[in-house]
Motif scaffolding. Sequence first.
Motif, PDB file in Angstrom:
ATOM      1  N   THR A 131     -11.653  -3.965   9.961  1.00  0.00           N
ATOM      2  CA  THR A 131     -10.769  -3.551   8.878  1.00  0.00           C
ATOM      3  C   THR A 131     -10.544  -4.700   7.919  1.00  0.00           C
ATOM      4  N   SER A 164      -5.539   4.755   7.293  1.00  0.00           N
ATOM      5  CA  SER A 164      -6.010   4.678   8.677  1.00  0.00           C
ATOM      6  C   SER A 164      -5.127   5.480   9.627  1.00  0.00           C
ATOM      7  N   ASP A 179     -13.779   0.793   5.760  1.00  0.00           N
ATOM      8  CA  ASP A 179     -13.112  -0.452   5.399  1.00  0.00           C
ATOM      9  C   ASP A 179     -13.459  -1.489   6.453  1.00  0.00           C
ATOM     10  N   LYS A 198      -9.207   3.644  13.791  1.00  0.00           N
ATOM     11  CA  LYS A 198     -10.160   2.675  14.331  1.00  0.00           C
ATOM     12  C   LYS A 198      -9.751   2.160  15.688  1.00  0.00           C
TER      13      LYS A 198
END
Lengths: 484, 484
Positions: free
Chosen positions: B413, B77, B340, B422
């Motif tokens: 997540t 991420s 995710d 994100k």
Amino acid sequence: MNSFELAARLRTVLPSNSVLHDTEDLKPYECDGLSAYRQLPMIVALPQTEEEVVEVLRICHASKTPVVARGAGTGLSGGALPHPKGVLLSLAKLKRILKIDPFARTAQVQPGVRNLAISEAAAPYGLYYAPDPSSQIACSIGGNVAENSGGVHCLKYGLTVHNILKLRVITIDGEILEVGGEGLDAPGYDLLALMTGSEGMLGVVTEVTVKLTPRPEKAQVVMAAFNDIRKAGNAVANVIAAGIIPAGMEMMDKITTQAVEEYVHAGYNLDAAAILLCESDGTTEEVAEEIERIGAIMNRSGATEIKASRDEAERLRFWAGRKAAFPAAGRVSPDYYCMDGTIPRKRLADVLSGIEALSSKYGLRCMNVFHAGDGNLHPLILYDANRPGELALAEEFGAQILQMCIKAGGTITGEHGVGIEKIDQMCSQFEASELEIFHAIKAAFDPEELLNPGKAVPALRRCAEHGAMHVHRGEEKFPELPRF
Amino acid sequence: MNSFELAARLRTVLPSNSVLHDTEDLKPYECDGLSAYRQLPMIVALPQTEEEVVEVLRICHASKTPVVARGAGTGLSGGALPHPKGVLLSLAKLKRILKIDPFARTAQVQPGVRNLAISEAAAPYGLYYAPDPSSQIACSIGGNVAENSGGVHCLKYGLTVHNILKLRVITIDGEILEVGGEGLDAPGYDLLALMTGSEGMLGVVTEVTVKLTPRPEKAQVVMAAFNDIRKAGNAVANVIAAGIIPAGMEMMDKITTQAVEEYVHAGYNLDAAAILLCESDGTTEEVAEEIERIGAIMNRSGATEIKASRDEAERLRFWAGRKAAFPAAGRVSPDYYCMDGTIPRKRLADVLSGIEALSSKYGLRCMNVFHAGDGNLHPLILYDANRPGELALAEEFGAQILQMCIKAGGTITGEHGVGIEKIDQMCSQFEASELEIFHAIKAAFDPEELLNPGKAVPALRRCAEHGAMHVHRGEEKFPELPRF
């Protein structure tokens, strides 16, 4: 704002009979389970809905009035002791079970719901709520969240924090937070864990989503007797080291078994220096196999007698003795002081010897009854408050036990919380830099320190006055326990 | 202080070759596993001891220099994406296993130790470290703590937070904190949980004490094929509802099984719309009984084929396919975008249908491979970066999946963290009041926002600019998923 003005203000948002102000009405709220500390609150507020909780907090925030939230008041560390200039906010009327979802295996409940009531409501689906503090008939889930309560089964099934998914929390300024979620993990910082065990210092919980656990098909308990308390301590470590996580593993010493036996006739071995109760649950086959392994380990660890419960009635009888230990203490001594410390399991035998030595030093008997599997000790110091000086001696004895727990790499509380009782021991447990972080977190939620002031985290000033030397935790640095 | 002055200053506390400043030396650190985002740091520091970490942080604090900590750089991420005006603090050289204690079943390790290396070191004692991210050969325990990593086994054995006991953490001003302890619970706020998953925003971990788990006597896996992805989703829910917690429960859809089968020859059913892999571990008897129950549930849930692994070689082959899913995606598409998200298990079938509909809408294929047991989805969106506009389409598709996760009562997540990837979705996940609490907690540790700035928690300003409407989580309020 004086107390009359504040009461009047609160009555604009709550029904009149939900705001208590007369001394006789306040009296029942003057203490929680730690009755050595008593204090009348200025006002008691009894909201019935979340909206009313929000309104009460807004009023307190605007008027800078301290707020102490209270569940069932069964806490043993004085966490719900009222503030003399504050509102005691009882959550007792928020007691609805909002939803049981047997498919997702969750229950959504208000904070005033009793711990056992959740399991009762889930029973028709073959489910229950696993954490089971001794007070589970009376204590409420909101209080369990505030103290991160455990119980006999928490060794296998976890503490409150491991059995909740989501909280609705009202901040001191009346904002609603939802923390956690139904998934396994949540983005952002872990506020669910931060709230759990925060002793009413960060917010007021108005809704709890708990996990429900399938009731095991079968449970059986082994009672093992030992002629040496150190051997019993090592047996606990041996069971865990063998990869067995019992559903419960409790120890009682000789004074305790003798005190309870005449009361409940559990069938304990009264010659033993200590007995262990070790429970297995699961399918019938799993339990049969595990009970056999546990028996073999007890045997190897030097048990002088090993009995497995033959039926459910005997299993319940074995446990009845353990559950009656506190009341039994009241039969053998006019007063007792219940301690709560946690140590690494492998130090059990050392710390038990240390407590024995302290008992001789102070000339006070001490019953040892505890959650052995997770190293959570509950020494009950027996004393007579009518004998001058004995209470002070008992308190000193207790403080020494907690210092010993810290030195053994453990902590000053297992499941009863810090509250007002152990606030000075926090100065020994933590470094100033660690306490500063706690204060900064508190300030993130409640910068004016209106929520439960004076509890759980001591002011640095207080630590300085208390003169406590920080004893750095961790056995690495203090391999030897003090000798008495 | 310019970058040359800062590098010189750092060289007063670190060996000269531990401070990288030349562009070619910085290049390997420009991204982590999310390579779509790249940024050269100003300087890379490679301390070898905790004391050196403290010194680096003190210098950065004094000079107001941003610090991005980095483990093995396998994160997905962008949590370790460097700051252009900051120091990239690599913990890779702190890679000593300090102690394995087979009796207490703990390991004390430095942050740069690889996840799998802990299990290897514990293997002689019959123990292992349970959380097993797919990247476990390479990823380090420090990064696991920063992201609260999971893995196939976390359904039964928990996330990183459930498998660690104690952390040593250095704050931005160079203070050493010890959080957690060897006991089951610790007094004060739960800083251990707060630190875990905080993505390098609160402090730098220099030591981790992990729990070790006994290696089970036996493991066996059931492969079940379904002609309808909804039936597979419901089978997952049925297994859990029956009170079984499998050691792993993974789902793959048809595109995925076909892509991996020709690669690893796992023996999957290639006609199935979806297959489930469901593992049981424990004693031989426990596994035999559980595998039988799992088979019966798969049967009742409409499986068209059910195979239990006949030996260890077949079990490993079944898993090899699952583990090869990401590389296999690279064989069927020039590029893929790994998502995710996490949803409540009971919404699996709905969300899978939703992803199918989105796939048609965007004209992009999507491989579904995920930790079904805990509702953690890893849709792999297949695209071709060389076709104009396809990356943007893939990103929009991905954002829609995350929105759908939130609406289904889930989160954006599961185990990869928020990082930079994100950060905008956090505006949808949380209310402004909740983000404010996150910022206040950040300020409690790092008021000048020097640690990993711009990651994990968006500034409120950013959310306003992003224009995201907060979608309040919880299916109660949004019982219907959007129709595409």
